[in-house]
Design a protein around this motif. Structure first.
Motif, PDB file in Angstrom:
ATOM      1  N   GLU A  67     -23.860  18.196 108.382  1.00 57.43           N
ATOM      2  CA  GLU A  67     -22.753  18.708 109.188  1.00 57.43           C
ATOM      3  C   GLU A  67     -23.289  19.525 110.354  1.00 57.43           C
ATOM      4  O   GLU A  67     -24.172  20.365 110.190  1.00 57.43           O
ATOM      5  CB  GLU A  67     -21.830  19.556 108.321  1.00 57.43           C
ATOM      6  N   GLY A  68     -22.729  19.299 111.521  1.00 58.04           N
ATOM      7  CA  GLY A  68     -23.122  20.071 112.691  1.00 58.04           C
ATOM      8  C   GLY A  68     -24.542  19.744 113.126  1.00 58.04           C
ATOM      9  O   GLY A  68     -24.964  18.586 113.111  1.00 58.04           O
ATOM     10  N   ALA A  69     -25.298  20.787 113.507  1.00 60.57           N
ATOM     11  CA  ALA A  69     -26.680  20.606 113.945  1.00 60.57           C
ATOM     12  C   ALA A  69     -27.516  20.123 112.762  1.00 60.57           C
ATOM     13  O   ALA A  69     -27.554  20.778 111.713  1.00 60.57           O
ATOM     14  CB  ALA A  69     -27.229  21.911 114.500  1.00 60.57           C
ATOM     15  N   PHE A  70     -28.171  18.994 112.917  1.00 64.05           N
ATOM     16  CA  PHE A  70     -28.879  18.363 111.792  1.00 64.05           C
ATOM     17  C   PHE A  70     -29.960  19.277 111.229  1.00 64.05           C
ATOM     18  O   PHE A  70     -30.015  19.509 110.014  1.00 64.05           O
ATOM     19  CB  PHE A  70     -29.508  17.043 112.259  1.00 64.05           C
ATOM     20  N   LEU A  71     -30.835  19.794 112.088  1.00 64.05           N
ATOM     21  CA  LEU A  71     -31.952  20.607 111.620  1.00 64.05           C
ATOM     22  C   LEU A  71     -31.453  21.860 110.905  1.00 64.05           C
ATOM     23  O   LEU A  71     -31.941  22.208 109.816  1.00 64.05           O
ATOM     24  CB  LEU A  71     -32.851  21.007 112.797  1.00 64.05           C
ATOM     25  N   GLY A  72     -30.456  22.522 111.476  1.00 62.39           N
ATOM     26  CA  GLY A  72     -29.941  23.745 110.874  1.00 62.39           C
ATOM     27  C   GLY A  72     -29.347  23.513 109.503  1.00 62.39           C
ATOM     28  O   GLY A  72     -29.593  24.280 108.563  1.00 62.39           O
ATOM     29  N   ASP A  73     -28.549  22.438 109.363  1.00 60.95           N
ATOM     30  CA  ASP A  73     -27.921  22.159 108.077  1.00 60.95           C
ATOM     31  C   ASP A  73     -28.957  21.748 107.038  1.00 60.95           C
ATOM     32  O   ASP A  73     -28.894  22.161 105.885  1.00 60.95           O
ATOM     33  CB  ASP A  73     -26.868  21.062 108.230  1.00 60.95           C
ATOM     34  N   PHE A  74     -29.927  20.948 107.452  1.00 62.14           N
ATOM     35  CA  PHE A  74     -30.948  20.503 106.504  1.00 62.14           C
ATOM     36  C   PHE A  74     -31.768  21.687 105.985  1.00 62.14           C
ATOM     37  O   PHE A  74     -32.012  21.812 104.776  1.00 62.14           O
ATOM     38  CB  PHE A  74     -31.881  19.481 107.155  1.00 62.14           C
ATOM     39  N   ILE A  75     -32.166  22.574 106.885  1.00 63.59           N
ATOM     40  CA  ILE A  75     -32.937  23.742 106.470  1.00 63.59           C
ATOM     41  C   ILE A  75     -32.102  24.652 105.585  1.00 63.59           C
ATOM     42  O   ILE A  75     -32.603  25.254 104.628  1.00 63.59           O
ATOM     43  CB  ILE A  75     -33.478  24.493 107.701  1.00 63.59           C
ATOM     44  N   SER A  76     -30.817  24.750 105.869  1.00 57.41           N
ATOM     45  CA  SER A  76     -29.923  25.554 105.033  1.00 57.41           C
ATOM     46  C   SER A  76     -29.894  25.009 103.608  1.00 57.41           C
ATOM     47  O   SER A  76     -29.948  25.772 102.638  1.00 57.41           O
ATOM     48  CB  SER A  76     -28.512  25.557 105.621  1.00 57.41           C
TER      49      SER A  76
END
Length: 281
Positions: free
Chosen positions: A92-101
């Motif tokens: 969801e949303g920014a790919f890198l940010g969500d994946f790291i979350s």
């Protein structure tokens, strides 16, 4: 909730015959519970009605639900990336940010899955100078094993990273002595050759430390210590970020607890490394 967790949670309320039954099931989990109730009764010398009462006591409706749960867990441990992709929550949303979350959330869970006491025990085993350490991982997870072996080799002698070529494994098995350590990293889909290696090492008297996921590699039946690390990312790829964090924590604790030895080893290591570099044209 996994069947093994149900059994462990009910442990203090089990009768002697139920504890005997639980021990048999957990010693060869999940396969011991996949036979008919009559075969399990004969093998454990616990009556079929007692097995039914045991299953009810751990919160299940009957032996069929017990076996369905075991089969479901077994399937989870063998799911491929293509199967994981089906039905997963999209980024969801920014790919890198969500994946790291997502990876960060799993890292937080890993600190609860491995107790501080177990973490300290494994650290002590890895730094015990009386033990030689043998390390190996699976197709992808060997990258995690390599990080541990590299750090340990800079802190102590007697650390061996087994090659991927199984034809070379007999050399390492023949080297293993009673009490030596085999550290194995095996996440789903579990590798039969790692199971065979672990069985052989166990038979030679080596202690097995297993890093795996919550569905537990079959190697767990031979392991003295099992570290279940969360790996689900909600995508087609499982995440090894929590596993790497645990490995780095182990390496750091060992280095800090044995700093004088580590410092001397790294000094000697760097002296040789830099000397060899100077010889290069």
């Amino acid at each position: 909730m996994r069947i093994q967790d149900r059994i462990k949670n009910a442990a203090e309320h089990l009768t002697p015959s139920e504890r005997k039954l639980a021990a048999v099931i957990l010693s060869d989990y999940p396969y011991a519970g996949l036979v008919s109730i009559q075969d399990l009764a004969e093998h454990t010398e616990v009556s079929a009605p007692s097995i039914s009462r045991f299953v009810t006591k751990i919160g299940l409706s009957g032996y069929q639900e017990f076996q369905r749960g075991l089969i479901s867990e077994l399937k989870e441990g063998q799911r491929s990336p293509l199967e994981l992709h089906e039905g997963n929550r999209a980024i969801e949303g920014a790919f890198l940010g969500d994946f790291i979350s997502r990876a960060t959330q799993q890292m937080a869970v890993s600190s609860a899955a491995i107790t501080e006491d177990q973490f300290a025990r494994i650290s002590d085993l890895l730094m015990d100078p009386k033990r030689e350490i043998h390390i190996l991982g699976g197709r992808v997870s060997d990258s995690i094993a390599f990080v541990l072996s590299f750090h340990l080799r800079q802190m102590r002698k007697g650390v061996y990273h087994l090659p991927a070529n199984i034809e070379a494994w007999p050399e390492y098995l023949l080297r293993m002595k009673q009490g030596d350590l085999l550290f194995v990293v095996d996440f789903r889909r579990y590798q039969p050759n790692l199971l065979g290696l672990s069985r052989s090492a166990h038979d030679r008297g080596a202690r097995i430390v297993l890093m795996t996921d919550k569905w537990l590699s079959p190697i767990a039946k031979y392991a003295a210590e099992v570290m279940p690390v969360p790996i689900e990312s909600g995508t087609l790829w499982d995440t090894y970020t929590p596993a790497l964090a645990v490995i780095e924590a182990l390496a750091t604790k060992i280095a800090e607890d044995n700093f004088e030895q580590t410092r001397a080893r790294i000094k000697a290591w760097d002296a040789v490394r830099l000397t060899e570099q100077e010889k290069m044209p």
